[in-house]
Enzyme design. Structure first.
Site, PDB file in Angstrom:
ATOM      1  CB  ILE A  15      -1.489   4.812  -7.474  1.00 47.78           C
ATOM      2  CG1 ILE A  15      -1.365   6.792  -7.934  1.00 47.78           C
ATOM      3  CG2 ILE A  15      -1.618   4.510  -5.914  1.00 47.78           C
ATOM      4  CD1 ILE A  15      -3.121   7.074  -7.248  1.00 47.78           C
ATOM      5  CB  VAL A  37      -4.272   1.943  -3.073  1.00 50.03           C
ATOM      6  CG1 VAL A  37      -4.847   3.022  -2.168  1.00 50.03           C
ATOM      7  CG2 VAL A  37      -3.379   3.229  -4.076  1.00 50.03           C
ATOM      8  CG  ASP A  38      -2.602   2.847   3.749  1.00 47.49           C
ATOM      9  OD1 ASP A  38      -3.096   2.205   4.682  1.00 47.49           O
ATOM     10  OD2 ASP A  38      -1.949   3.386   3.814  1.00 47.49           O
ATOM     11  CB  SER A 130     -14.560   5.411  -0.211  1.00 45.63           C
ATOM     12  OG  SER A 130     -13.728   6.398   1.513  1.00 45.63           O
ATOM     13  N   GLY A 132     -12.897   0.766  -2.339  1.00 46.70           N
ATOM     14  CA  GLY A 132     -12.355  -0.561  -2.280  1.00 46.70           C
ATOM     15  C   GLY A 132     -12.830  -1.133  -0.767  1.00 46.70           C
ATOM     16  CB  VAL A 133     -10.876  -1.470   1.878  1.00 39.37           C
ATOM     17  CG1 VAL A 133     -11.296  -2.157   4.094  1.00 39.37           C
ATOM     18  CG2 VAL A 133      -9.854  -2.802   1.875  1.00 39.37           C
ATOM     19  CE1 TYR A 134     -11.678   1.048   5.699  1.00 37.67           C
ATOM     20  CE2 TYR A 134     -11.472   4.000   5.436  1.00 37.67           C
ATOM     21  CZ  TYR A 134     -11.660   2.821   5.717  1.00 37.67           C
ATOM     22  OH  TYR A 134     -10.532   2.845   7.220  1.00 37.67           O
TER      23      TYR A 134
HETATM   24  N1  APR Z   1      -3.118   2.113  -7.682  1.00 35.08           N
HETATM   25  C1  APR Z   1      -4.126   2.697  -8.003  1.00 35.08           C
HETATM   26  N2  APR Z   1      -5.413   1.568  -7.272  1.00 35.08           N
HETATM   27  C2  APR Z   1      -5.112   1.341  -6.028  1.00 35.08           C
HETATM   28  C3  APR Z   1      -4.277   0.573  -6.086  1.00 35.08           C
HETATM   29  C4  APR Z   1      -2.579   0.413  -6.436  1.00 35.08           C
HETATM   30  N3  APR Z   1      -1.648   0.062  -6.472  1.00 35.08           N
HETATM   31  N4  APR Z   1      -4.468  -0.707  -5.486  1.00 35.08           N
HETATM   32  C5  APR Z   1      -5.208  -0.185  -5.584  1.00 35.08           C
HETATM   33  N5  APR Z   1      -5.997   0.231  -6.228  1.00 35.08           N
HETATM   34  C6  APR Z   1      -7.807   1.135  -5.683  1.00 35.08           C
HETATM   35  C7  APR Z   1      -8.837  -0.106  -5.229  1.00 35.08           C
HETATM   36  O1  APR Z   1      -8.818  -1.051  -6.737  1.00 35.08           O
HETATM   37  C8  APR Z   1      -9.723   0.629  -5.322  1.00 35.08           C
HETATM   38  O2  APR Z   1     -10.534   1.098  -6.738  1.00 35.08           O
HETATM   39  O3  APR Z   1      -7.550   2.142  -4.966  1.00 35.08           O
HETATM   40  C9  APR Z   1      -9.200   2.070  -4.919  1.00 35.08           C
HETATM   41  C10 APR Z   1      -9.564   2.366  -3.240  1.00 35.08           C
HETATM   42  O4  APR Z   1      -9.354   0.876  -2.534  1.00 35.08           O
HETATM   43  P1  APR Z   1      -8.583   0.504  -1.139  1.00 35.08           P
HETATM   44  O5  APR Z   1      -7.128   0.607  -1.281  1.00 35.08           O
HETATM   45  O6  APR Z   1      -9.423  -0.658  -0.500  1.00 35.08           O
HETATM   46  O7  APR Z   1      -8.795   2.012  -0.222  1.00 35.08           O
HETATM   47  P2  APR Z   1     -10.185   2.160   0.531  1.00 35.08           P
HETATM   48  O8  APR Z   1     -11.397   1.718  -0.410  1.00 35.08           O
HETATM   49  O9  APR Z   1     -10.181   3.600   0.446  1.00 35.08           O
HETATM   50  O10 APR Z   1     -10.310   1.392   1.908  1.00 35.08           O
HETATM   51  C11 APR Z   1      -9.180   2.320   2.839  1.00 35.08           C
HETATM   52  O11 APR Z   1      -8.376  -0.120   2.901  1.00 35.08           O
HETATM   53  O12 APR Z   1      -5.972  -0.814   2.316  1.00 35.08           O
HETATM   54  C12 APR Z   1      -6.909  -0.437   3.888  1.00 35.08           C
HETATM   55  O13 APR Z   1      -5.611   0.772   4.871  1.00 35.08           O
HETATM   56  C13 APR Z   1      -6.565   1.010   4.374  1.00 35.08           C
HETATM   57  O14 APR Z   1      -7.788   1.148   6.144  1.00 35.08           O
HETATM   58  C14 APR Z   1      -7.676   1.956   4.441  1.00 35.08           C
HETATM   59  C15 APR Z   1      -9.147   1.643   3.587  1.00 35.08           C
END
Ligand code: APR
Length: 195
Positions: A15, A37-38, A130, A132-134
Site C-alpha cells: 500500500i 501494514v502499520d 484487522s 492480519g495480527v487481529y
Molecule cells: N501493504 C498492504 N497490505 C499489507 C501490508 C502492506 N505493506 N503489510 C501487511 N498488509 C496486510 C496484511 O497481510 C493483512 O491482510 O494488511 C492486512 C492487515 O494486517 P495487519 O497489518 O496485521 O493489521 P491488523 O490485523 O489490523 O492488526 C493491527 O498489527 O501491526 C500491528 O500496530 C498494528 O497492533 C496493530 C495490529
C-alpha cells in the site's frame, strides 16, 4: 450499479507504493506504530509520522484520525488515515453484522470514508483491516469492507475511487469473490449502523 463499481478497485501489492491521494493504516490504539501494514507505513512515511502521532493522544478502536503523508508525499500520498480495527474474538458462525467486532470494523470503514469526504480525497486505498495480527476472518471482513464502501459511495462524491489493496493474490481472490457474490449476501445482511 456499473458506474459505482467502476469507483471500486482491487489490487495486490504494498500500500505504501500506490499512486493514490491517501492510504489507510491498520493501526493500534497508541498510533505509535507496530508490525504489518502499520510498520510498513511508518517506515515509508519516516520518523516525522511517529513524532506527529505522539501528539494525537491515540485513537479508540473503531475510530480514525488523519495525518499528513510526510515522506510519502514525495510519491503523491498526501494523507494517511489511521484507523484501529477490532481484535477478532467472535463467533464466525454468527450471521454477518451481528457481532461486536463486525460493528467496530464497519465503523472503521465509515469513519475513514467520512474523513476522506471531509478532506475531499479523490483516491483512497484500504488494506484489509484487522485480518492480519487481529485475526478477523478474511471473507467476513471483505463483506463488511465492500458493503460499507459501496453504500458510502452511493451517497457521496468523495472519495471518487476506493482501492482495496491486498497483500497477496489469495486475499485479492477473497475480495473478487465477495464482489461477484454481492447480490446473494448484501440483500440478506442487516444494515450495520456504525457509531
Ligand atoms: N501493504 C498492504 N497490505 C499489507 C501490508 C502492506 N505493506 N503489510 C501487511 N498488509 C496486510 C496484511 O497481510 C493483512 O491482510 O494488511 C492486512 C492487515 O494486517 P495487519 O497489518 O496485521 O493489521 P491488523 O490485523 O489490523 O492488526 C493491527 O498489527 O501491526 C500491528 O500496530 C498494528 O497492533 C496493530 C495490529
Amino acid at each position: 450499479m456499473i458506474e459505482l463499481l467502476n469507483r471500486i478497485h482491487i489490487c495486490v501489492g504494498d500500500i505504501t507504493q500506490l499512486t493514490v491521494d491517501a492510504i489507510v493504516n491498520a493501526a493500534n490504539e497508541s498510533l505509535l506504530g507496530g508490525g504489518g501494514v502499520d510498520g510498513a507505513i511508518h517506515r515509508a512515511a519516516g520518523p516525522r509520522l511517529l513524532e506527529h502521532n505522539r501528539t494525537l493522544g491515540g485513537c479508540p478502536t473503531g475510530l480514525a484520525k488523519i495525518t499528513p503523508g510526510f515522506d510519502l508525499v514525495a510519491i503523491g500520498i498526501k494523507h494517511i488515515i489511521h484507523t484501529v480495527g477490532p481484535v477478532w474474538h467472535g463467533d464466525a458462525s454468527a450471521s454477518l453484522s451481528n457481532t461486536h467486532e463486525d460493528v467496530l470494523l464497519a465503523s472503521c470503514y465509515h469513519q475513514t470514508l467520512t474523513l476522506a469526504l471531509e478532506h475531499e480525497i479523490k483516491t483512497l486505498a484500504f488494506p484489509a483491516i484487522s485480518t492480519g495480527v487481529y485475526g478477523f476472518p478474511k471473507e467476513r471482513a471483505a463483506k463488511i469492507a465492500f458493503g460499507h464502501v459501496y453504500h458510502f459511495l452511493t451517497q457521496h462524491p468523495f472519495p471518487q475511487q476506493v482501492t482495496f489493496c491486498c497483500f497477496s493474490q489469495e486475499d485479492a481472490a477473497v475480495y473478487h469473490q465477495v464482489i461477484e457474490s454481492r447480490n446473494e449476501w448484501m440483500t440478506s445482511r442487516k444494515r450495520v449502523q456504525p457509531f
